[in-house]
Design an enzyme around this catalytic site. Structure first.
Site, PDB file in Angstrom:
ATOM      1  N   CYS A 190      31.133  47.450  45.940  1.00 30.58           N
ATOM      2  CA  CYS A 190      32.176  48.022  46.801  1.00 30.58           C
ATOM      3  C   CYS A 190      31.667  49.324  47.416  1.00 30.58           C
ATOM      4  CB  CYS A 190      33.437  48.281  45.982  1.00 30.58           C
ATOM      5  SG  CYS A 190      34.729  49.176  46.885  1.00 30.58           S
ATOM      6  N   GLY A 191      31.643  49.395  48.721  1.00 34.23           N
ATOM      7  CA  GLY A 191      31.181  50.582  49.428  1.00 34.23           C
ATOM      8  C   GLY A 191      32.057  51.791  49.182  1.00 34.23           C
TER       9      GLY A 191
END
Length: 145
Positions: A12-13
C-alpha cells in the site's frame, strides 16, 4: 523516539508514505502484515478506543464502497466479527506504541500522541488511498477484499 508497531497492507503506497513520515520523525517502525495477523475481537478492539464503530472501517474496501458492508448499520460485535473474517475492512494503519493503540493516520492525532517533529504535511492527505482515477491496489493474495 518511539518504537511503533505498524500494521499495514503490504504494497500500500499510503502506508509506505506514513511509515516514511514516522521514520523521518525519528521513530522506529516495526511493520507487520495486517492481512495475515491472526486477529480476534479481543486483540482488535483496543485499536479503536472510543471512536464510533463506523470510524473503524476502511472506506476504500470494495465491500464498503460497493454497499455490501454498511459501517453505520453495524454494532461493535458485528463489526469486529466482519473485520476478523475480512481484514481489509479494518481502517489502517493500526499502530501500537507501548500499551496504547490507535487506528488510522490523522497527522494531528499522531503528532499529539508520539510526535512527528513538525514535519507532517499539513497540506497533504496522509490517510486513505491517493490513487484517484487509477485502478485499485493489487488484491491481497488470499481471503480479502
Amino acid at each position: 523516539m518511539a518504537d511503533v508497531i505498524f500494521y499495514e497492507k503490504p504494497g500500500c503506497g499510503g502506508n509506505a508514505r506514513q511509515k516514511a513520515l514516522l521514520q523521518q520523525a525519528g521513530h522506529r517502525v516495526i511493520a507487520r502484515d495486517l492481512l495475515s495477523e491472526p486477529w480476534t475481537p479481543e486483540t482488535l478492539r483496543p485499536f479503536f478506543g472510543d471512536r464510533p464503530v463506523a470510524d473503524w472501517f476502511n472506506r476504500a474496501a470494495p465491500a464498503v464502497k460497493g454497499g455490501e458492508v454498511v459501517p453505520e448499520a453495524m454494532d461493535e460485535v458485528a463489526a469486529l466479527a466482519a473485520m476478523v473474517e475480512r481484514p481489509l475492512l479494518i481502517r489502517r494503519p493500526l499502530m501500537q506504541v507501548g500499551e496504547r493503540r490507535d487506528c488510522g493516520f490523522e497527522t494531528e492525532r499522531v503528532e499529539a500522541w508520539i510526535g512527528l517533529g513538525g514535519i507532517g504535511p499539513a497540506e497533504r492527505k496522509m490517510e486513505g488511498c491517493l490513487r484517484v482515477d487509477m485502478p485499485p491496489c493489487p488484491a491481497p493474495k488470499s481471503g480479502g477484499d
